[in-house]
Design a protein around this motif. Structure first.
Motif, mmCIF file in Angstrom:
data_model
loop_
_atom_site.group_PDB
_atom_site.id
_atom_site.type_symbol
_atom_site.label_atom_id
_atom_site.label_comp_id
_atom_site.label_asym_id
_atom_site.label_seq_id
_atom_site.Cartn_x
_atom_site.Cartn_y
_atom_site.Cartn_z
ATOM 1 N N LYS A 1 0.827 -1.205 0.000
ATOM 2 C CA LYS A 1 0.000 0.000 0.000
ATOM 3 C C LYS A 1 0.863 1.258 0.000
ATOM 4 C CE LYS A 1 -4.204 -1.721 2.235
ATOM 5 N NZ LYS A 1 -5.183 -1.499 3.325
ATOM 6 N N LEU A 2 1.980 1.200 0.731
ATOM 7 C CA LEU A 2 2.881 2.353 0.800
ATOM 8 C C LEU A 2 3.446 2.668 -0.580
ATOM 9 C CD1 LEU A 2 4.472 4.449 2.463
ATOM 10 C CD2 LEU A 2 6.218 2.676 2.808
ATOM 11 N N MET A 3 3.870 1.638 -1.314
ATOM 12 C CA MET A 3 4.419 1.851 -2.654
ATOM 13 C C MET A 3 3.356 2.435 -3.586
ATOM 14 S SD MET A 3 7.611 1.132 -2.597
ATOM 15 C CE MET A 3 7.506 1.962 -0.996
ATOM 16 N N GLN A 4 2.128 2.006 -3.413
ATOM 17 C CA GLN A 4 1.043 2.546 -4.227
ATOM 18 C C GLN A 4 0.825 4.028 -3.915
ATOM 19 O OE1 GLN A 4 -2.644 0.401 -3.902
ATOM 20 N NE2 GLN A 4 -3.806 1.895 -5.071
ATOM 21 N N LYS A 5 0.809 4.368 -2.623
ATOM 22 C CA LYS A 5 0.635 5.756 -2.222
ATOM 23 C C LYS A 5 1.821 6.609 -2.682
ATOM 24 C CE LYS A 5 -2.184 4.911 1.934
ATOM 25 N NZ LYS A 5 -3.245 5.922 1.744
ATOM 26 N N ARG B 1 3.901 10.721 -6.346
ATOM 27 C CA ARG B 1 4.889 11.099 -7.367
ATOM 28 C C ARG B 1 4.199 11.566 -8.643
ATOM 29 N NH1 ARG B 1 9.057 6.522 -8.801
ATOM 30 N NH2 ARG B 1 7.099 5.562 -9.464
ATOM 31 N N GLU B 2 3.109 10.877 -8.996
ATOM 32 C CA GLU B 2 2.353 11.282 -10.188
ATOM 33 C C GLU B 2 1.708 12.646 -9.994
ATOM 34 O OE1 GLU B 2 2.002 9.937 -13.289
ATOM 35 O OE2 GLU B 2 3.692 8.722 -12.592
ATOM 36 N N LYS C 1 2.846 15.088 -8.104
ATOM 37 C CA LYS C 1 3.906 16.092 -8.213
ATOM 38 C C LYS C 1 4.304 16.310 -9.669
ATOM 39 C CE LYS C 1 6.005 15.423 -3.659
ATOM 40 N NZ LYS C 1 7.232 14.986 -2.920
ATOM 41 N N LYS C 2 4.334 15.207 -10.428
ATOM 42 C CA LYS C 2 4.695 15.299 -11.841
ATOM 43 C C LYS C 2 3.683 16.156 -12.595
ATOM 44 C CE LYS C 2 5.601 12.401 -15.882
ATOM 45 N NZ LYS C 2 5.623 11.000 -16.409
ATOM 46 N N LYS C 3 2.388 15.955 -12.309
ATOM 47 C CA LYS C 3 1.344 16.732 -12.974
ATOM 48 C C LYS C 3 1.431 18.203 -12.595
ATOM 49 C CE LYS C 3 -1.969 12.917 -13.388
ATOM 50 N NZ LYS C 3 -3.280 12.380 -12.933
ATOM 51 N N LEU C 4 1.736 18.463 -11.329
ATOM 52 C CA LEU C 4 1.880 19.853 -10.892
ATOM 53 C C LEU C 4 3.023 20.545 -11.612
ATOM 54 C CD1 LEU C 4 1.290 19.558 -7.034
ATOM 55 C CD2 LEU C 4 -0.160 20.770 -8.690
ATOM 56 N N LEU C 5 4.145 19.830 -11.739
ATOM 57 C CA LEU C 5 5.300 20.404 -12.437
ATOM 58 C C LEU C 5 4.998 20.636 -13.907
ATOM 59 C CD1 LEU C 5 8.190 18.290 -10.859
ATOM 60 C CD2 LEU C 5 7.763 20.726 -10.532
ATOM 61 N N GLU C 6 4.284 19.697 -14.509
ATOM 62 C CA GLU C 6 3.906 19.864 -15.914
ATOM 63 C C GLU C 6 2.955 21.038 -16.079
ATOM 64 O OE1 GLU C 6 2.295 16.070 -16.856
ATOM 65 O OE2 GLU C 6 4.270 15.148 -17.308
ATOM 66 N N GLY C 7 2.052 21.219 -15.114
ATOM 67 C CA GLY C 7 1.130 22.348 -15.148
ATOM 68 C C GLY C 7 1.860 23.678 -15.005
ATOM 69 N N ASP C 8 2.861 23.716 -14.130
ATOM 70 C CA ASP C 8 3.655 24.941 -13.970
ATOM 71 C C ASP C 8 4.422 25.255 -15.244
ATOM 72 O OD1 ASP C 8 2.805 25.212 -11.405
ATOM 73 O OD2 ASP C 8 4.584 24.281 -10.493
ATOM 74 N N SER C 9 4.915 24.226 -15.932
ATOM 75 C CA SER C 9 5.653 24.431 -17.184
ATOM 76 C C SER C 9 4.756 25.020 -18.247
ATOM 77 C CB SER C 9 6.244 23.100 -17.666
ATOM 78 O OG SER C 9 7.166 22.579 -16.742
ATOM 79 N N GLU C 10 3.502 24.536 -18.285
ATOM 80 C CA GLU C 10 2.539 25.044 -19.281
ATOM 81 C C GLU C 10 2.251 26.522 -19.036
ATOM 82 O OE1 GLU C 10 1.104 23.682 -21.948
ATOM 83 O OE2 GLU C 10 2.376 21.919 -21.671
ATOM 84 N N ASP C 11 2.226 26.921 -17.763
ATOM 85 C CA ASP C 11 1.920 28.317 -17.436
ATOM 86 C C ASP C 11 2.977 29.280 -17.944
ATOM 87 O OD1 ASP C 11 -0.353 27.511 -16.170
ATOM 88 O OD2 ASP C 11 0.542 27.502 -14.156
ATOM 89 N N PHE C 12 4.201 28.791 -18.128
ATOM 90 C CA PHE C 12 5.274 29.676 -18.572
ATOM 91 C C PHE C 12 5.428 29.718 -20.101
ATOM 92 C CE2 PHE C 12 6.594 29.099 -14.172
ATOM 93 C CZ PHE C 12 6.918 30.406 -13.825
ATOM 94 N N LYS C 13 4.627 28.935 -20.788
ATOM 95 C CA LYS C 13 4.724 28.935 -22.267
ATOM 96 C C LYS C 13 4.017 30.142 -22.848
ATOM 97 C CE LYS C 13 5.231 23.961 -22.898
ATOM 98 N NZ LYS C 13 4.641 22.733 -23.489
#
Length: 261
Positions: free
Chosen positions: A237-241, A246-247, A249-261
Motif C-alpha cells: 500500500k505504501l508503494m502505491q501511495k 509522485r504522479e 507532483k509530476k502533474k503539478l510540475l507539468e502544469g507549472d511548465s505550461e503556465d510559462f509557455k
C-alpha cells in the motif's frame, strides 16, 4: 515455566519477567532453572530503572529524527507508538547482561562471534561530526552550540556518513542512560566494546525500523485500521501511495511548465 498449571497472578513481577526472558539466561542449559540473586539484582537495580528512564530519551530522539510523529493525534496510533517506545532497549540490555556474563567466565569473544572482525572494522570506518567538538567553545549558549552542530551537518554533507550520523545521535542519547544504570560495563576490555558497539548498532536499527514505519504511516495518511495489517501488505500500500504522490507532483510540475509557455 515456573509451573504451567498456575495462574500468573501467583507470581511476582520479577518471576513473570524471568519466565518470559529465560532464553537470555540459560547460557546453553537445556532445562529451566530458578533465577539466582545475581539475576534478581540485575532486574531490580539495573533493568527496571533503565526501562523506566529510557522512554524519555527515545521520545526526544523521535521528535528530532521523525518530527511528523509529533503531529499525530489519533488515540490508537499514539497507543501503538507508545508500546514501541516502551519495549525499546529491552533486548539490548538483556544481551548486554549476557556479554557481562561472558566477561566473568572469560569467554573468547573473537571465537564466539564469527563476524567479530567485521564489527571491529565497521567501528573504524564510521564517520560522524561529534557534537562534543562544540562544547569547548566558550561564550556560547547551549542553543547556539546546537545550531552550530546542525549547521556543520548541513554545510559538510560529504564529510560524514548520514546513517552513521543518525546512529551516533541515537547513541549520544541512549548511552548515558546505559552507563548510569549499568556502570559495570565500563570495565569491558577492547573486545567487549566491539560487541557492545555491535549491540548498539542492532538496537539503533530496531529503533529506526520501528519509527520509520510510523513516520511513513502518518506521512502517507494510513487509516487506523491499517495499524496491524501484515508488513508485506503495508509495504504494498505504501508503494502505491508513493507512486500516486509522485504522479501528483509530476502533474503539478507539468502544469507549472505550461503556465510559462
Amino acid at each position: 515455566m515456573f509451573n504451567d498449571n498456575d495462574d500468573d497472578l501467583g507470581f511476582s513481577e520479577f518471576e513473570i519477567w524471568y519466565d518470559d526472558n529465560f532464553g537470555y539466561f540459560k547460557r546453553g542449559a537445556e532445562n529451566f532453572f530458578e533465577p539466582d540473586l545475581d539475576v534478581e539484582f540485575f532486574y531490580t537495580s539495573i533493568y527496571t530503572p533503565f526501562m523506566a528512564e529510557l522512554p524519555h530519551a527515545i521520545r526526544k530522539l523521535i521528535t528530532k529524527h521523525y518530527p511528523i510523529i509529533d503531529t499525530e493525534c489519533r488515540p490508537a496510533v499514539l497507543e501503538a507508538i507508545e508500546r514501541k517506545i516502551k519495549i525499546s532497549g529491552h533486548s539490548f540490555l538483556l544481551q548486554l547482561y549476557d556479554l557481562m556474563q561472558d566477561k566473568k567466565e572469560g569467554i573468547n569473544l573473537r571465537e564466539k562471534y564469527p563476524d567479530f572482525e567485521k564489527w571491529e572494522q565497521r567501528n573504524r570506518e564510521s564517520e560522524v561530526i561529534n557534537r562534543s567538538v562544540f562544547e569547548s567553545i566558550e561564550g556560547l549558549t547551549a542553543k547556539q552550540k546546537d545550531e552550530l552542530y546542525e549547521l556543520a551537518k548541513r554545510e559538510f554533507p560529504e564529510s560524514y556518513n548520514y546513517k552513521d550520523q543518525r546512529r551516533y545521535e541515537f547513541i549520544e542519547l541512549f548511552q548515558p542512560v546505559v552507563f548510569r544504570h549499568y556502570p559495570a560495563i565500563q570495565e569491558l576490555d577492547s573486545d567487549g566494546w566491539v560487541v557492545y558497539n555491535y549491540l548498539l548498532t542492532i538496537e539503533h536499527t530496531e529503533f529506526r525500523l520501528r519509527f520509520e514505519y510510523f513516520d511513513e504511516f502518518i506521512e502517507y495518511g494510513f487509516p487506523e485500521e491499517d495499524l496491524y495489517i501484515p508488513y508485506s501488505e503495508f509495504h504494498s500500500k505504501l508503494m502505491q501511495k508513493f507512486d500516486e504522490r509522485r504522479e501528483e507532483k509530476k502533474k503539478l510540475l507539468e502544469g507549472d511548465s505550461e503556465d510559462f509557455k
